[in-house]
Write a protein that holds these residues in place. Structure first.
Motif, PDB file in Angstrom:
ATOM      1  N   LEU A 263      11.971  18.380   3.315  1.00 56.02           N
ATOM      2  CA  LEU A 263      13.044  19.103   3.997  1.00 56.02           C
ATOM      3  C   LEU A 263      14.071  19.620   2.989  1.00 56.02           C
ATOM      4  CD1 LEU A 263      13.656  16.879   7.166  1.00 56.02           C
ATOM      5  CD2 LEU A 263      12.686  19.184   7.089  1.00 56.02           C
ATOM      6  N   ARG A 264      14.381  18.816   1.992  1.00 61.47           N
ATOM      7  CA  ARG A 264      15.331  19.252   0.965  1.00 61.47           C
ATOM      8  C   ARG A 264      14.741  20.353   0.104  1.00 61.47           C
ATOM      9  NH1 ARG A 264      18.315  14.385  -2.067  1.00 61.47           N
ATOM     10  NH2 ARG A 264      19.281  16.239  -3.013  1.00 61.47           N
TER      11      ARG A 264
ATOM     12  N   ASP B  61      12.431  22.497   0.944  1.00 62.64           N
ATOM     13  CA  ASP B  61      12.211  23.719   1.717  1.00 62.64           C
ATOM     14  C   ASP B  61      13.406  24.657   1.614  1.00 62.64           C
ATOM     15  OD1 ASP B  61      10.764  25.302   3.848  1.00 62.64           O
ATOM     16  OD2 ASP B  61      12.611  24.846   4.913  1.00 62.64           O
ATOM     17  N   LYS B  62      14.603  24.128   1.755  1.00 61.28           N
ATOM     18  CA  LYS B  62      15.796  24.970   1.692  1.00 61.28           C
ATOM     19  C   LYS B  62      15.967  25.581   0.309  1.00 61.28           C
ATOM     20  CE  LYS B  62      20.764  24.944   2.597  1.00 61.28           C
ATOM     21  NZ  LYS B  62      21.939  24.127   3.018  1.00 61.28           N
TER      22      LYS B  62
ATOM     23  N   ASN C 102       8.804  13.122   3.961  1.00 59.52           N
ATOM     24  CA  ASN C 102       9.286  14.186   4.847  1.00 59.52           C
ATOM     25  C   ASN C 102      10.705  14.612   4.493  1.00 59.52           C
ATOM     26  OD1 ASN C 102       6.891  14.211   6.290  1.00 59.52           O
ATOM     27  ND2 ASN C 102       7.619  12.789   7.853  1.00 59.52           N
ATOM     28  N   GLN C 103      11.551  13.644   4.177  1.00 62.57           N
ATOM     29  CA  GLN C 103      12.927  13.968   3.797  1.00 62.57           C
ATOM     30  C   GLN C 103      12.951  14.792   2.514  1.00 62.57           C
ATOM     31  OE1 GLN C 103      15.831  13.449   5.441  1.00 62.57           O
ATOM     32  NE2 GLN C 103      14.615  12.650   7.134  1.00 62.57           N
TER      33      GLN C 103
END
Length: 220
Positions: free
Chosen positions: A70-71, A73-74, A66-67
């Protein structure tokens, strides 16, 4: 001495002189029963420990994935171009590149190269100024303990894939599907497979230059 007192003393002497105890058979039966209960207790304890370790390993693996998403995605969301994912002929590592537009008029584009090497999802970046590529940074890890870095072409576990266009309106943008298969744990291991498709909102799927964008440093 009264007769009652004499009778009580006689009974106490008989009890004190009586050497009757537990028989061997009774002792063996007791030991067998105790062994059964100990086996049940130890089995239950072992199962509880294994379950707790597996839950912990699964949680760690899912949290790491998940982490990483998240990275990513940006980075992917604001990309202006996504290269065609592929495998390095030299190393066998999977690669894909992203071109991020400058944040100011006088700024430079930023190229981000992703790869899975030695079971790690890694990235490095460099700037593009007036068409000239700057020096690439060193590789930094985003996630580790990945097992699909050597996935065969066409496999469902290929790390980077450009989804085929469909009739959906969102296909005017480029998309990148990322699959991460990770393991965690020592005595008890857990495997987590996560798949997510990102959309580059500043991209144009029709541009021919997308295929080779940001490959100035090659795919080592």
């Amino acid at each position: 001495m009264s007769a009652g007192v004499h009778a009580v003393r006689s009974r106490l002497r008989r009890l004190a002189d009586d050497d009757q105890g537990t028989t061997l058979m009774e002792l063996l039966v007791g030991m067998a029963v105790m062994t059964v209960f100990m086996s049940i207790f130890l089995t239950a304890t072992l199962m509880m420990t294994q379950t707790a370790n597996k839950v912990e390993a699964t949680s760690i693996s899912a949290s790491q994935t998940n982490q990483a998403f998240l990275r990513l995605d940006k980075t992917i969301r604001y990309a202006s171009a996504i290269s065609t994912p592929g495998v390095s002929a030299a190393s066998g590592d999977w690669y894909v590149e992203l071109d991020s537009p400058p944040t100011s008029v006088a700024g430079s584009d930023t190229c981000t190269q992703l790869r899975i090497d030695s079971n790690k999802l890694q990235q490095r970046t460099w700037a593009i100024t007036n068409g000239t590529a700057g020096t690439a940074s060193g590789w930094t890890a985003i996630a580790s303990s990945l097992t699909n870095g050597a996935a065969a072409t066409g496999s469902a576990d290929v790390p980077f894939t450009a989804p085929a266009a469909s009739s959906a309106a969102s296909t005017t943008f480029q998309r990148l599907q990322v699959v991460l298969v990770s393991t965690s744990g020592n005595a008890t291991t857990a495997t987590n497979r996560a798949q997510l498709t990102f959309t580059a909102l500043n991209s144009d799927v029709s541009l021919a230059s997308n295929a080779t964008t940001c490959q100035q440093w090659g795919r080592p």
